[in-house]
Design a protein around this motif. Sequence first.
Motif, mmCIF file in Angstrom:
data_model
loop_
_atom_site.group_PDB
_atom_site.id
_atom_site.type_symbol
_atom_site.label_atom_id
_atom_site.label_comp_id
_atom_site.label_asym_id
_atom_site.label_seq_id
_atom_site.Cartn_x
_atom_site.Cartn_y
_atom_site.Cartn_z
ATOM 1 N N ALA A 227 0.813 -1.218 0.000
ATOM 2 C CA ALA A 227 0.000 0.000 0.000
ATOM 3 C C ALA A 227 0.848 1.271 0.000
ATOM 4 N N ILE A 228 2.056 1.191 0.530
ATOM 5 C CA ILE A 228 2.924 2.373 0.619
ATOM 6 C C ILE A 228 3.335 2.887 -0.763
ATOM 7 N N LEU A 229 3.249 2.042 -1.784
ATOM 8 C CA LEU A 229 3.701 2.432 -3.121
ATOM 9 C C LEU A 229 2.687 3.286 -3.873
ATOM 10 N N ASN A 230 1.422 3.296 -3.407
ATOM 11 C CA ASN A 230 0.407 4.157 -4.018
ATOM 12 C C ASN A 230 0.484 5.532 -3.377
ATOM 13 N N GLN A 231 1.337 6.373 -3.917
ATOM 14 C CA GLN A 231 1.690 7.626 -3.247
ATOM 15 C C GLN A 231 0.573 8.665 -3.212
#
Length: 270
Positions: A227-231
Motif C-alpha cells: 500500500a505504501i507504493l500508491n503515493q
Amino acid sequence: MSKVVVVTSGKGGVGKTTTSASLSAGLALKGKKVAVIDFDVGLRNLDLIMGCERRVVYDFVNVIHGEATLTQALMKDKRVEGLYILAASQTRDKDALTLEGVEKVINELKADGFDYIICDSPAGIEKGALLSLYFADEAVVVTNPEVSSVRDSDRILGVLQAKSKRAETGDTPVIEHLILSRYNPKRVESGEMLGVDDVIDLLGIKLLGVVPESQDVLNASNAGEPAILNQDSNVSHAYSDIVDRFLGEEIPQRFLSVEKKGLFSKIFGK
C-alpha cells in the motif's frame, strides 16, 4: 548490525501482512537491505500482497528442510531495490517450522548483510507465531481500535515479554511499537471505536502511527503491491510516516481527527 522485527497481532484481519509489506518496502526505499519472511504456514498471503505469488519456486520450509538454499528461495522484488521476499509454505503441517531452522535462516540473512529482517507473524499464539517473535529485537503490534482486538494485542505483548529469546536470556527487552490500523475518527467521535489515547492507555506502548480506514488498502492488495507504493493515498502517507518514525525521525501524528470540510466541499457535497 541486522535487526529482526516481528509484525504481530492478537487476531487476524487487522492489517498485519499489509503492514509487513509496506514497512519492508518503505525501509528498502530508504536504502536499507530488507528481507520479509512469511511465517503463516498453510496460508501464504504475503506473496499475494507483494505480487510475486507466481514466482514462488521454493519457500521458507524448503530452506529449513534443506530442500533449497536461501539464495534459491529468496525472491527479489521487481519494484523496490534491496527488498527480498521469502514465501511461506502451503503445507498443512504446522510443525514444519523449527526453532533451529528459523535461527539458521535468520543467521544466514544477517551474514548476507541484511539491515532488517521483517517477520510476518500469523495471528494468535500458535507455533508459527511464537517462532516469528522468538528472535525479535523489535516488535510492531498491529491492532484495530476495537476492544476485542486491543485485548488480544495485550495478550501478545505478554507473550513477547515472556517467550522471546531476549526475555529468556535476560537481555534488554524487545522494543515494542504500536500501529493502529483501520482508524476512523468519525466512528471514534460517535463512540463506535476506541480513540488513540484509549488504546495507548490500555496497551502501554508507544504509538508508531495510525493507518486510516480506506478502500485503498484492499485495492493495493488486489493489485499485488504494498500500500505504501500508491503515493496518492492517505494510507501510503501513513505508512511513509511510520517508516520515518521507525527510523527515529520525529514526525507529528496524522489522521487522528475528522477532516474539516472547506466551503467548496460544503456547497458541492464533496
